[in-house]
Design an enzyme around this catalytic site. Structure first.
Site, PDB file in Angstrom:
ATOM      1  N   TYR A  46       0.923  -1.112   0.039  1.00 35.29           N
ATOM      2  CA  TYR A  46       0.073  -0.060  -0.221  1.00 35.29           C
ATOM      3  C   TYR A  46       0.951   1.228   0.206  1.00 35.29           C
ATOM      4  CZ  TYR A  46      -3.583  -3.391   1.099  1.00 35.29           C
ATOM      5  OH  TYR A  46      -4.543  -4.363   1.109  1.00 35.29           O
ATOM      6  N   GLY A  62      -3.009  11.685  13.555  1.00 34.26           N
ATOM      7  CA  GLY A  62      -3.567  13.053  13.117  1.00 34.26           C
ATOM      8  C   GLY A  62      -4.966  13.310  13.763  1.00 34.26           C
ATOM      9  N   GLY A 183     -18.739  -7.300  16.814  1.00 38.12           N
ATOM     10  CA  GLY A 183     -18.895  -5.930  15.938  1.00 38.12           C
ATOM     11  C   GLY A 183     -17.906  -4.956  16.359  1.00 38.12           C
ATOM     12  N   ASP A 224     -15.535   2.647   7.050  1.00 36.54           N
ATOM     13  CA  ASP A 224     -16.273   2.441   8.354  1.00 36.54           C
ATOM     14  C   ASP A 224     -16.374   3.458   9.393  1.00 36.54           C
ATOM     15  OD1 ASP A 224     -15.926  -0.290   7.246  1.00 36.54           O
ATOM     16  OD2 ASP A 224     -14.820  -1.066   9.053  1.00 36.54           O
ATOM     17  N   THR A 232     -14.401  -3.816   3.303  1.00 32.09           N
ATOM     18  CA  THR A 232     -13.436  -3.126   2.496  1.00 32.09           C
ATOM     19  C   THR A 232     -13.776  -2.817   1.192  1.00 32.09           C
ATOM     20  OG1 THR A 232     -11.839  -4.456   3.874  1.00 32.09           O
ATOM     21  CG2 THR A 232     -11.065  -3.323   2.067  1.00 32.09           C
ATOM     22  N   ALA A 262     -19.622 -12.119   2.469  1.00 37.20           N
ATOM     23  CA  ALA A 262     -19.316 -13.596   2.943  1.00 37.20           C
ATOM     24  C   ALA A 262     -18.820 -13.488   4.434  1.00 37.20           C
ATOM     25  CB  ALA A 262     -18.212 -13.975   1.909  1.00 37.20           C
ATOM     26  N   HIS A 358     -20.078 -28.270 -15.871  1.00 38.71           N
ATOM     27  CA  HIS A 358     -20.246 -29.965 -15.238  1.00 38.71           C
ATOM     28  C   HIS A 358     -18.835 -30.546 -15.201  1.00 38.71           C
ATOM     29  CE1 HIS A 358     -22.470 -33.323 -13.860  1.00 38.71           C
ATOM     30  NE2 HIS A 358     -21.742 -33.946 -14.564  1.00 38.71           N
TER      31      HIS A 358
END
Length: 385
Positions: A46, A62, A183, A224, A232, A262, A358
């Site tokens: 990142y 910050g 949570g 969030d 995300t 999911a 299949h």
């Protein structure tokens, strides 16, 4: 570690407890090291992405000190102020513990879950389609996990034998570790937002409009911290819309329809669109439910009795597919493709006209021809209010 290897370790543990304890301890240390290494690797990626995009990174804590000013306390303790035309807040959320006596004895929260070797006890809570939750519960019980539905914890007490947990039914359970996965709350407490006039709700979430703008025109928020849909990829979408609106001259609102999600239990549960209960609640006409439950081929060969369940919810009048859900191996991978179809407004007839692959579990979604049940629309009570 492969399941066969875990089975070997457990068999050796039965023959010699000391060996099992040593091996388990070594395995935990190995997993924690790998976890830390992976987090550092991802953070490095990142940082490189930001650097390659021309973003200058200032590391520290910050807080907002004005409509166009941010104060950063750097790693060495020094403070520096920066001014900008726009401020974007994307501080995410943090795990929360329930306010019960002894909650301090819970040593780990949901963000530490990957540190566990195995879970011996789960307090199973609600959410998602009822039929799917029941399937997840049966599959977990089949793997030896004890479930306590419709149960909450009332107290934790540390004892010599471990942590004694008292439930809302008066049951007492002694556990080595208590994990709270109850949570998360918006991570906004230390940002000084109220001091500069940014409005928050009761949960501490930043209030924003459809374009992610706060009541202070120069301050925006995504992810969030706004407590809209806390996933995300959703935060990524909100960030992209912010960039288009502010820097691209193309006002863009995030679209929260047909977002797949999911639960990565074993096997996983994945859904997109409306659950059966949501469809019934919102329906103006009849609802059709199509379901298919079966043992995947890999389970029939191995002898594991673990069912896969698939479900489509369809508007009887328009034939439009309102929701899809699956509990079984590779459910998130399959549901990502189904989400595209629902986003495009696919009908059940279009699902039926699609040729399946299949042998695969995914082909069940295009071969469910028989209606499992039809739910008639219930007239909504009229009111003068």
């Amino acid at each position: 570690m492969e399941e066969s290897m875990v089975a070997k370790l457990r068999m050796q543990g039965i023959m010699g407890g000391k060996l099992m304890k040593t091996l388990t301890s070594t395995g935990k240390s190995f997993c924690r090291r790998r976890q830390t290494d992976e987090i550092l690797r991802l953070n490095g990626i990142y940082k490189r992405l930001l650097s390659n995009a021309g973003v200058k990174l200032y590391e520290g804590e910050g807080k907002v000190v004005g409509p166009n000013e941010v104060e950063v306390t750097q790693l060495d303790g020094t403070k520096i102020c920066y001014s900008a035309k726009h401020i974007l807040i994307a501080t995410g959320s943090r795990a929360q513990r329930p306010p019960i006596p002894g909650q301090r004895f819970s040593q780990m929260q949901s963000n530490h879950l990957v540190s566990f070797w195995r879970v011996d006890l789960v307090i199973f809570l609600g959410g998602f389609d009822d039929e799917m939750r029941a399937m997840v519960a049966r599959n977990l019980e089949g793997r030896g996990i004890n479930l306590h539905p419709q149960t909450t914890l009332t107290e934790l007490v540390k004892t010599d034998a471990g942590i004694k947990v008292t439930t809302s039914h008066g049951e007492e359970i002694v556990a080595d570790v208590v994990l709270f996965a109850t949570g998360r709350v918006p991570n906004t407490k230390r940002l000084n937002l109220q001091a500069v006039g940014v409005e928050l709700d009761k949960a501490g979430a930043i209030k924003v409009d459809d374009f992610s703008r706060t009541n202070i025109p120069s301050i925006w928020a995504v992810g969030d911290a706004t407590n809209r849909m806390n996933l995300t990829p959703v935060a990524l979408m909100e960030g992209s819309c912010f960039a288009k609106t502010v820097f691209g001259g193309e006002p863009a609102k995030p679209d929260y329809s047909h977002i797949p999600c999911a639960v990565f239990c074993i096997p996983p549960l994945s859904v997109v669109g409306l659950s059966e209960e949501e469809a019934i609640e919102q329906a103006k006409g009849d609802i059709l439910a199509f379901t298919s439950a079966f043992n995947p081929m890999k389970n029939t060969i191995s002898g594991r009795q673990e069912k896969t369940l698939m479900k489509l919810i369809v508007d009887a009048e328009t034939d439009k597919v309102l929701g899809a859900s699956m509990c079984g191996p590779d459910a998130p991978e399959i549901m990502q493709g189904i989400a595209i179809a629902l986003k495009c407004g696919a009908t059940k007839a279009q699902f039926d006209s699609t040729v399946g692959i299949h042998p695969s579990a995914a082909e069940e979604f295009v071969t469910m021809r028989t209606v499992t049940r039809r739910i008639s629309a219930t007239p909504k009570p009229k009111t003068n209010l």
